[in-house]
Design a protein around this motif. Structure first.
Motif, PDB file in Angstrom:
ATOM      1  N   ARG A  28     -20.001  10.479  14.385  1.00  0.00           N
ATOM      2  CA  ARG A  28     -20.577  11.183  13.236  1.00  0.00           C
ATOM      3  C   ARG A  28     -20.815  10.189  12.116  1.00  0.00           C
ATOM      4  N   PRO A  29     -21.638  10.559  11.121  1.00  0.00           N
ATOM      5  CA  PRO A  29     -21.905   9.644  10.009  1.00  0.00           C
ATOM      6  C   PRO A  29     -20.626   9.296   9.241  1.00  0.00           C
ATOM      7  N   ILE A  30     -20.570   8.080   8.783  1.00  0.00           N
ATOM      8  CA  ILE A  30     -19.455   7.641   7.942  1.00  0.00           C
ATOM      9  C   ILE A  30     -19.523   8.394   6.609  1.00  0.00           C
ATOM     10  N   ASP A  31     -18.377   8.675   6.008  1.00  0.00           N
ATOM     11  CA  ASP A  31     -18.379   9.281   4.676  1.00  0.00           C
ATOM     12  C   ASP A  31     -17.227   8.737   3.844  1.00  0.00           C
ATOM     13  N   LYS A  32     -17.201   9.128   2.596  1.00  0.00           N
ATOM     14  CA  LYS A  32     -16.224   8.580   1.650  1.00  0.00           C
ATOM     15  C   LYS A  32     -14.781   8.847   2.066  1.00  0.00           C
ATOM     16  N   ALA A  33     -14.543   9.926   2.804  1.00  0.00           N
ATOM     17  CA  ALA A  33     -13.190  10.237   3.256  1.00  0.00           C
ATOM     18  C   ALA A  33     -12.680   9.235   4.301  1.00  0.00           C
ATOM     19  N   ASP A  34     -13.575   8.401   4.846  1.00  0.00           N
ATOM     20  CA  ASP A  34     -13.215   7.440   5.891  1.00  0.00           C
ATOM     21  C   ASP A  34     -12.772   6.085   5.345  1.00  0.00           C
ATOM     22  N   VAL A  35     -12.786   5.920   4.038  1.00  0.00           N
ATOM     23  CA  VAL A  35     -12.564   4.606   3.426  1.00  0.00           C
ATOM     24  C   VAL A  35     -11.274   3.946   3.909  1.00  0.00           C
ATOM     25  N   GLN A  36     -10.169   4.628   3.827  1.00  0.00           N
ATOM     26  CA  GLN A  36      -8.883   4.006   4.198  1.00  0.00           C
ATOM     27  C   GLN A  36      -8.835   3.657   5.681  1.00  0.00           C
ATOM     28  N   ALA A  37      -9.276   4.551   6.527  1.00  0.00           N
ATOM     29  CA  ALA A  37      -9.252   4.294   7.968  1.00  0.00           C
ATOM     30  C   ALA A  37     -10.136   3.100   8.331  1.00  0.00           C
ATOM     31  N   VAL A  38     -11.327   3.026   7.739  1.00  0.00           N
ATOM     32  CA  VAL A  38     -12.227   1.906   8.006  1.00  0.00           C
ATOM     33  C   VAL A  38     -11.607   0.608   7.498  1.00  0.00           C
ATOM     34  N   PHE A  39     -11.031   0.638   6.316  1.00  0.00           N
ATOM     35  CA  PHE A  39     -10.392  -0.563   5.775  1.00  0.00           C
ATOM     36  C   PHE A  39      -9.271  -1.042   6.697  1.00  0.00           C
ATOM     37  N   ASN A  40      -8.501  -0.113   7.240  1.00  0.00           N
ATOM     38  CA  ASN A  40      -7.351  -0.474   8.071  1.00  0.00           C
ATOM     39  C   ASN A  40      -7.730  -1.367   9.244  1.00  0.00           C
ATOM     40  N   TYR A  41      -8.842  -1.089   9.927  1.00  0.00           N
ATOM     41  CA  TYR A  41      -9.193  -1.939  11.067  1.00  0.00           C
ATOM     42  C   TYR A  41     -10.233  -2.999  10.725  1.00  0.00           C
ATOM     43  N   ARG A  42     -11.096  -2.749   9.770  1.00  0.00           N
ATOM     44  CA  ARG A  42     -12.142  -3.720   9.424  1.00  0.00           C
ATOM     45  C   ARG A  42     -11.601  -4.912   8.642  1.00  0.00           C
ATOM     46  N   SER A  43     -10.486  -4.743   7.958  1.00  0.00           N
ATOM     47  CA  SER A  43      -9.941  -5.836   7.137  1.00  0.00           C
ATOM     48  C   SER A  43      -9.131  -6.838   7.950  1.00  0.00           C
ATOM     49  N   ASP A  44      -8.927  -6.589   9.211  1.00  0.00           N
ATOM     50  CA  ASP A  44      -8.192  -7.496  10.098  1.00  0.00           C
ATOM     51  C   ASP A  44      -9.108  -8.679  10.440  1.00  0.00           C
ATOM     52  N   ALA A  45      -8.945  -9.769   9.699  1.00  0.00           N
ATOM     53  CA  ALA A  45      -9.854 -10.913   9.817  1.00  0.00           C
ATOM     54  C   ALA A  45      -9.820 -11.556  11.206  1.00  0.00           C
ATOM     55  N   GLU A  46      -8.684 -11.591  11.858  1.00  0.00           N
ATOM     56  CA  GLU A  46      -8.605 -12.213  13.180  1.00  0.00           C
ATOM     57  C   GLU A  46      -9.341 -11.380  14.226  1.00  0.00           C
ATOM     58  N   THR A  47      -9.063 -10.092  14.259  1.00  0.00           N
ATOM     59  CA  THR A  47      -9.721  -9.220  15.231  1.00  0.00           C
ATOM     60  C   THR A  47     -11.225  -9.173  14.996  1.00  0.00           C
TER      61      THR A  47
END
Length: 182
Positions: free
Chosen positions: A12-31
């Motif tokens: 489904r489309p990304i929305d503002k409620a997804d911010v924390q979840a997206v940050f949790n995996y996207r901020s992992d610089a090694e992965t």
């Protein structure tokens, strides 16, 4: 609005409620070392959703972002970006990111396969491409399994994080697509 479903996933489309979840995996610089965007703060994700992602699906010249949700537990486990780059809006570039906790379980293959099906069957797109770092062997294997072929290897064509990187371009035409059967 677009909402796709597979046996195990919802896209489904990304929305503002997804911010924390997206940050949790996207901020992992090694992965995510092969990604062009690694957020440093929650505000980076907010800005990404508000300013860089089109609110309109299938608009020429825009990126549209979908999230990948596991049906069991309703956990957000990744995202898929669609770049509608062609002036005739017949070609789409795809990019995908999956939380490292959920890799190697077939989720990315299932999600990307469904997106390809949707783009070719429902939207009648002509061509799909993916730009991949040569070191990203798992993404290369995934797109190969789904029928994309390597069309180009550009030497030092992307400047990212202070270094020149190579870029592989994979593609598939609608007439080459076998309906998701490997």
């Amino acid at each position: 609005m677009i909402r796709l479903s597979t046996p195990r996933l919802i896209l489904r489309p990304i929305d503002k409620a997804d911010v924390q979840a997206v940050f949790n995996y996207r901020s992992d610089a090694e992965t995510n070392r092969y990604q062009g965007w690694i957020p440093q703060t929650i505000d980076d994700v907010k800005d990404f959703i508000e300013k860089r992602v089109s609110p309109v699906f299938n608009r020429q010249g825009t990126w549209f972002q979908l999230v990948i949700i596991k049906k069991a537990g309703h956990e957000l486990i990744g995202d898929i970006g669609l770049h509608f780059f062609d002036p005739e809006n017949q070609q789409v570039e795809i990019g995908f990111t999956l939380d490292k906790k959920h890799q190697k379980h077939g989720y990315a293959t299932e999600a990307v396969s469904e997106i390809i099906r949707f783009l070719f069957q429902d939207l009648n797109k002509h061509r799909l491409t993916a730009s991949i770092d040569p070191g990203n062997i798992y993404s290369i294997k995934l797109v190969g399994k789904l029928g994309l072929r390597q069309e180009a290897h550009f030497k030092e064509s992307i400047f990212q994080n202070g270094a020149w990187l190579d870029d592989l371009v994979y593609a598939i035409l609608r007439k080459e697509w076998n309906g998701g059967v490997p």
